[in-house]
Design a protein around this motif. Sequence first.
Motif, PDB file in Angstrom:
ATOM      1  N   GLY A 170      37.528  46.684  34.227  1.00  0.00           N
ATOM      2  CA  GLY A 170      36.802  46.034  33.199  1.00  0.00           C
ATOM      3  C   GLY A 170      35.457  45.764  33.963  1.00  0.00           C
ATOM      4  O   GLY A 170      34.916  46.338  34.766  1.00  0.00           O
ATOM      5  N   GLY A 171      35.233  44.329  33.621  1.00  0.00           N
ATOM      6  CA  GLY A 171      33.962  43.640  34.253  1.00  0.00           C
ATOM      7  C   GLY A 171      34.384  43.112  35.565  1.00  0.00           C
ATOM      8  O   GLY A 171      33.325  42.479  36.016  1.00  0.00           O
ATOM      9  N   ASP A 172      35.514  43.275  36.228  1.00  0.00           N
ATOM     10  CA  ASP A 172      35.931  42.552  37.464  1.00  0.00           C
ATOM     11  C   ASP A 172      35.830  43.602  38.472  1.00  0.00           C
ATOM     12  O   ASP A 172      36.263  44.771  38.178  1.00  0.00           O
ATOM     13  CB  ASP A 172      37.234  41.894  37.420  1.00  0.00           C
ATOM     14  N   ALA A 173      35.553  43.217  39.736  1.00  0.00           N
ATOM     15  CA  ALA A 173      35.656  44.222  40.811  1.00  0.00           C
ATOM     16  C   ALA A 173      36.088  43.568  41.991  1.00  0.00           C
ATOM     17  O   ALA A 173      35.721  42.415  42.438  1.00  0.00           O
ATOM     18  CB  ALA A 173      34.510  44.854  41.118  1.00  0.00           C
ATOM     19  N   VAL A 174      36.903  44.075  42.919  1.00  0.00           N
ATOM     20  CA  VAL A 174      37.067  43.552  44.477  1.00  0.00           C
ATOM     21  C   VAL A 174      36.592  44.560  45.280  1.00  0.00           C
ATOM     22  O   VAL A 174      37.007  45.830  45.014  1.00  0.00           O
ATOM     23  CB  VAL A 174      38.397  43.269  44.326  1.00  0.00           C
ATOM     24  N   VAL A 175      36.071  44.306  46.264  1.00  0.00           N
ATOM     25  CA  VAL A 175      35.705  45.161  47.347  1.00  0.00           C
ATOM     26  C   VAL A 175      36.680  44.871  48.830  1.00  0.00           C
ATOM     27  O   VAL A 175      36.406  43.637  49.126  1.00  0.00           O
ATOM     28  CB  VAL A 175      34.297  45.163  47.888  1.00  0.00           C
ATOM     29  N   LEU A 176      37.351  45.834  48.934  1.00  0.00           N
ATOM     30  CA  LEU A 176      38.147  45.594  50.217  1.00  0.00           C
ATOM     31  C   LEU A 176      37.676  46.332  51.600  1.00  0.00           C
ATOM     32  O   LEU A 176      37.088  47.662  51.352  1.00  0.00           O
ATOM     33  CB  LEU A 176      39.759  46.139  49.884  1.00  0.00           C
ATOM     34  N   GLY A 177      37.463  45.679  52.571  1.00  0.00           N
ATOM     35  CA  GLY A 177      36.936  46.432  53.797  1.00  0.00           C
ATOM     36  C   GLY A 177      36.711  45.403  54.968  1.00  0.00           C
ATOM     37  O   GLY A 177      37.381  44.411  55.175  1.00  0.00           O
TER      38      GLY A 177
END
Length: 114
Positions: A93-100
Amino acid sequence: MSAANGRTPATRTVVEELLRRIGEGDPERIAGLYAERGDWKLSWPEDEHGRSATPWIRHRSTRADAAAHYRELAAHHRPGAAATAIERVLVDGGDAVVLGEIRQTAAATGREYR
């Protein structure tokens, strides 16, 4: 960031644009994607980093603070001695997580960290 029709663009599109702008390195353009007011906490224990050694790691609450973060980050690191690898972008939805992984080299010490 608003679309021409007045609706907010998809979360993944905004995240991709943010990452692109971070890669370009212009603090004002990066900050343009941040809300005017917010609650941005960079969590790193004070006893491990100290305020004078890492001034970019502190609480932020405005779009101007976000721009200052990227300016301070650039000012305290060696240009051209950084690397970023994005492993995955997770969107719900409106949430995001960037992994790296982000690698930087401190200008004051020449020490690399990730």
